[in-house]
Design a protein around this motif. Structure first.
Motif, PDB file in Angstrom:
ATOM      1  N   GLU A   1       0.667  -0.934   0.026  1.00  0.00           N
ATOM      2  CA  GLU A   1      -0.206   0.007   0.246  1.00  0.00           C
ATOM      3  C   GLU A   1       0.635   1.478   0.084  1.00  0.00           C
ATOM      4  O   GLU A   1       0.195   2.243  -0.330  1.00  0.00           O
ATOM      5  CB  GLU A   1      -0.992  -0.507   1.120  1.00  0.00           C
ATOM      6  CG  GLU A   1      -1.861  -1.312   0.792  1.00  0.00           C
ATOM      7  CD  GLU A   1      -2.902  -0.819   1.568  1.00  0.00           C
ATOM      8  OE1 GLU A   1      -3.938  -0.119   3.110  1.00  0.00           O
ATOM      9  OE2 GLU A   1      -4.456  -0.734   1.124  1.00  0.00           O
TER      10      GLU A   1
ATOM     11  N   LYS B   1       3.786   1.368  -1.529  1.00  0.00           N
ATOM     12  CA  LYS B   1       4.148   1.292  -3.110  1.00  0.00           C
ATOM     13  C   LYS B   1       3.186   2.032  -3.868  1.00  0.00           C
ATOM     14  O   LYS B   1       3.331   3.582  -4.853  1.00  0.00           O
ATOM     15  CB  LYS B   1       4.290   0.451  -3.600  1.00  0.00           C
ATOM     16  CG  LYS B   1       6.671   0.507  -2.339  1.00  0.00           C
ATOM     17  CD  LYS B   1       6.300  -1.065  -3.421  1.00  0.00           C
ATOM     18  CE  LYS B   1       7.742  -0.989  -2.658  1.00  0.00           C
ATOM     19  NZ  LYS B   1       8.728  -2.442  -3.031  1.00  0.00           N
ATOM     20  N   LEU B   2       1.591   1.598  -3.197  1.00  0.00           N
ATOM     21  CA  LEU B   2       0.051   2.065  -4.375  1.00  0.00           C
ATOM     22  C   LEU B   2       0.239   3.373  -4.215  1.00  0.00           C
ATOM     23  O   LEU B   2       0.176   3.966  -4.710  1.00  0.00           O
ATOM     24  CB  LEU B   2      -0.737   1.182  -3.988  1.00  0.00           C
ATOM     25  CG  LEU B   2      -0.566   0.069  -4.406  1.00  0.00           C
ATOM     26  CD1 LEU B   2      -1.897  -1.100  -3.798  1.00  0.00           C
ATOM     27  CD2 LEU B   2      -0.607  -0.247  -6.072  1.00  0.00           C
ATOM     28  N   SER B   3       0.345   3.710  -2.902  1.00  0.00           N
ATOM     29  CA  SER B   3       0.272   5.157  -2.256  1.00  0.00           C
ATOM     30  C   SER B   3       1.018   5.997  -3.116  1.00  0.00           C
ATOM     31  O   SER B   3       0.975   7.245  -3.479  1.00  0.00           O
ATOM     32  CB  SER B   3       0.099   5.098  -1.037  1.00  0.00           C
ATOM     33  OG  SER B   3       1.282   5.808  -0.664  1.00  0.00           O
TER      34      SER B   3
ATOM     35  N   GLY C   1       1.497   6.361  -6.092  1.00  0.00           N
ATOM     36  CA  GLY C   1       1.123   6.059  -7.446  1.00  0.00           C
ATOM     37  C   GLY C   1       2.147   4.765  -7.936  1.00  0.00           C
ATOM     38  O   GLY C   1       2.038   4.842  -9.738  1.00  0.00           O
ATOM     39  N   ALA C   2       2.678   3.832  -7.549  1.00  0.00           N
ATOM     40  CA  ALA C   2       3.320   2.827  -8.245  1.00  0.00           C
ATOM     41  C   ALA C   2       1.905   2.009  -9.264  1.00  0.00           C
ATOM     42  O   ALA C   2       0.632   1.431  -8.516  1.00  0.00           O
ATOM     43  CB  ALA C   2       3.915   2.285  -7.504  1.00  0.00           C
TER      44      ALA C   2
ATOM     45  N   LYS D   1      -0.951  10.175  -7.300  1.00  0.00           N
ATOM     46  CA  LYS D   1       0.501  10.084  -7.866  1.00  0.00           C
ATOM     47  C   LYS D   1       0.454  12.543  -7.270  1.00  0.00           C
ATOM     48  O   LYS D   1       0.817  12.962  -6.836  1.00  0.00           O
ATOM     49  CB  LYS D   1       1.266  10.185  -9.481  1.00  0.00           C
ATOM     50  CG  LYS D   1       1.686   9.223  -9.276  1.00  0.00           C
ATOM     51  CD  LYS D   1       2.090   9.026 -11.128  1.00  0.00           C
ATOM     52  CE  LYS D   1       2.660   7.975 -11.158  1.00  0.00           C
ATOM     53  NZ  LYS D   1       3.031   7.758 -12.716  1.00  0.00           N
TER      54      LYS D   1
ATOM     55  N   ILE E   1       9.192   4.736 -10.797  1.00  0.00           N
ATOM     56  CA  ILE E   1       8.379   4.585 -11.775  1.00  0.00           C
ATOM     57  C   ILE E   1       7.076   5.127 -12.876  1.00  0.00           C
ATOM     58  O   ILE E   1       6.553   5.075 -12.668  1.00  0.00           O
ATOM     59  CB  ILE E   1       6.686   4.532  -9.693  1.00  0.00           C
ATOM     60  CG1 ILE E   1       6.496   5.821  -9.691  1.00  0.00           C
ATOM     61  CG2 ILE E   1       7.512   2.844  -9.555  1.00  0.00           C
ATOM     62  CD1 ILE E   1       5.235   5.893  -8.581  1.00  0.00           C
TER      63      ILE E   1
END
Lengths: 256, 218
Positions: free
Chosen positions: A158, A160-162, A164-165, B77, B103
């Motif tokens: 989470e 990493k997701l947060s 923007g990945a 993002k 990324i």
């Protein structure tokens, strides 16, 4: 094979007394395993006798189509068993079937093209049995690891997701960890070959009268093919299954 | 037009309702302190803002469009989220700082990195440090730097100073207030009563999964 030691039925019957030793220990130490031991032994004998007769019959068929169909049947069974270890994984059966099939095809193609083995049932079926069985165990381990990692490493994913990945960079550590878990037993057993154990195939060949030098050639081939199949199958299965842990909005699904 | 708008949003997990019928509008440049007892649904509210979870009912709009009209990665993002317990991955600080660049497929911007390390009273030498050898305060500052490398439009902060000492708290507060002055919208969960009123222009109180009040402070 020269000087093969054929076992006669009387010898087998005498060696069956070894089962009595096991039964005695179970009874003596109140392990209450007597029933399981008897069922296990009876099943092993019946299954092996049936398989022996089937293989004798199949080896008589020289038709490659029939051999291929049998291979597919073996892969399907292995995939079905591996998929049971990853209930959280969507399309687990299809992913397992594809992973094991590709791993098996690549390995067998190299073995056949290098003329290490021939596409004859008496060579292909036992060799594939080893490959497919090993891939099945590797996939089971991969699925267990990937499921527990997605549950226990929620914070990492989470985070990493947060940032923007996408889901692949967010899961890459888990994917690597799971592939490693699937491959490690094969690598570890390769490291100890000949030191800790003489593997079944080599032992079988020696017992059947082959020279140890001839037997190690086969064993080296088996080691290479198991490493190749395990890595290919684990890699494909993990890369196809990580998506099951996310929804269409790239959110981590709650796994129980 | 609001920057972020919750319209009758509810969230339930395992049949347990965590947030009930929330409607709130957040304007660009707002600094909102979010307060409420533990387990009231504050963190779930922030997770919904960052699109790490979706409402079971209702909808969330960002700049007038439904969240689901945006790509989840692009949305995240723009909306940075800092967790209460910072998670640093990999072995070194560098891996964490490089991640937002990798990324986006761009090269690490040394100038921006140095700028942020300076703002958080840290030297650039930290990049080579092992993440396991960092204190809680250092970890939290690195996590904040990681979230701020590409200026987000909204900054979500979940009790980020609760485990920090007075000096570290002051450093973080100064950076956040200056970012807010530059136009970044801040939503900050805090248990510190003084902190909750000192910098914010609005105070959102959540209790038992519902909005208890939305007070305008400034």
């Amino acid at each position: 094979m020269n000087g093969s030691n054929a076992i006669n039925i009387t010898s087998l019957l005498i060696s069956s007394s070894l089962v009595l030793v096991t039964l005695f220990f179970s009874y003596w130490h109140k392990l209450k395993l007597e029933k399981d031991i008897i069922i296990g032994v009876v099943r092993a004998v019946i299954q092996l006798v049936i398989v022996g007769y089937i293989l004798e019959y199949i080896f008589g068929f020289k038709n490659p189509v029939f051999t291929t169909l049998l291979l597919l049947f073996m892969i399907f069974n292995a995939a079905y068993n591996a998929a049971k270890r990853g209930k959280a994984i969507k399309k687990g059966l299809a992913i397992s079937f594809l992973s094991i099939t590709v791993g098996t095809i690549v390995t067998l193609t190299i073995l056949v093209l290098s003329k290490t083995i021939h596409y004859e049932p008496y060579q292909i079926i036992p060799v594939s049995g080893m490959i497919i069985g090993n891939a099945m165990v590797a996939l089971g381990l991969c699925y267990k690891q990937i499921t527990s990692d997605f549950k226990n490493k929620r914070d990492e994913v989470e985070t990493k997701l947060s940032l923007g990945a996408d889901i692949l960079p967010s899961s890459i550590e888990i994917i690597r960890d799971s592939i490693k878990t699937g491959m490690l037993p094969t690598i570890d057993s390769a490291k100890t070959l000949g030191i800790v154990s003489l593997p079944g195939m080599m032992t079988g060949l020696i017992l059947a009268g082959s020279s140890p030098i001839e037997a190690i050639k086969y064993q080296i081939m088996v080691t290479f093919m198991l490493l190749s199949t395990t890595s290919i199958s684990s890699f494909i299965a993990c890369y196809l299954s990580y998506r099951s842990f996310f929804n269409s909005r790239k959110q981590l699904i709650f796994t129980k | 037009m609001s920057l972020l708008e919750f319209q009758n949003v509810s969230f339930a997990n395992d049949d347990k309702t965590i947030l009930k019928n929330l409607s709130v509008s957040i304007d660009q440049g707002d600094f909102i302190s979010i307060v409420g007892p533990s387990g009231s649904g504050k963190s779930t509210f922030l997770k919904l803002c960052s699109h790490l979870i979706s409402p079971t009912n209702g909808k969330i709009n960002f700049k007038g469009n439904n969240f689901i009209d945006y790509s989840p990665t692009e949305l995240r993002k723009s909306i940075a989220y800092c967790f209460q317990t910072p998670y640093l991955f990999g072995d070194t600080v560098m891996e964490n700082i490089n991640f937002p660049f990798s990324i986006r497929n761009v090269k690490l911007d040394q100038k921006r990195v140095s700028e942020l390390f300076f703002l958080f009273h840290m030297t650039i030498d930290y990049l080579n440090k092992d993440t396991k050898n960092l204190s809680g305060g250092e970890k939290q500052r690195i996590a904040l730097i990681r979230s701020l490398l590409f200026k987000p439009e909204i900054l979500l902060l979940d009790e980020i100073t609760s485990a920090l000492d007075v000096d570290n708290t002051k450093i973080v507060e100064n950076v956040i207030t200056s970012l807010n002055k530059e136009g970044i919208t801040v939503l900050w969960i805090t248990h510190n009563l003084e902190q909750s009123r000192k910098y914010a222009n609005k105070l959102l109180a959540i209790e038992a999964g519902e909005i208890k009040s939305l007070e305008v402070l400034k």
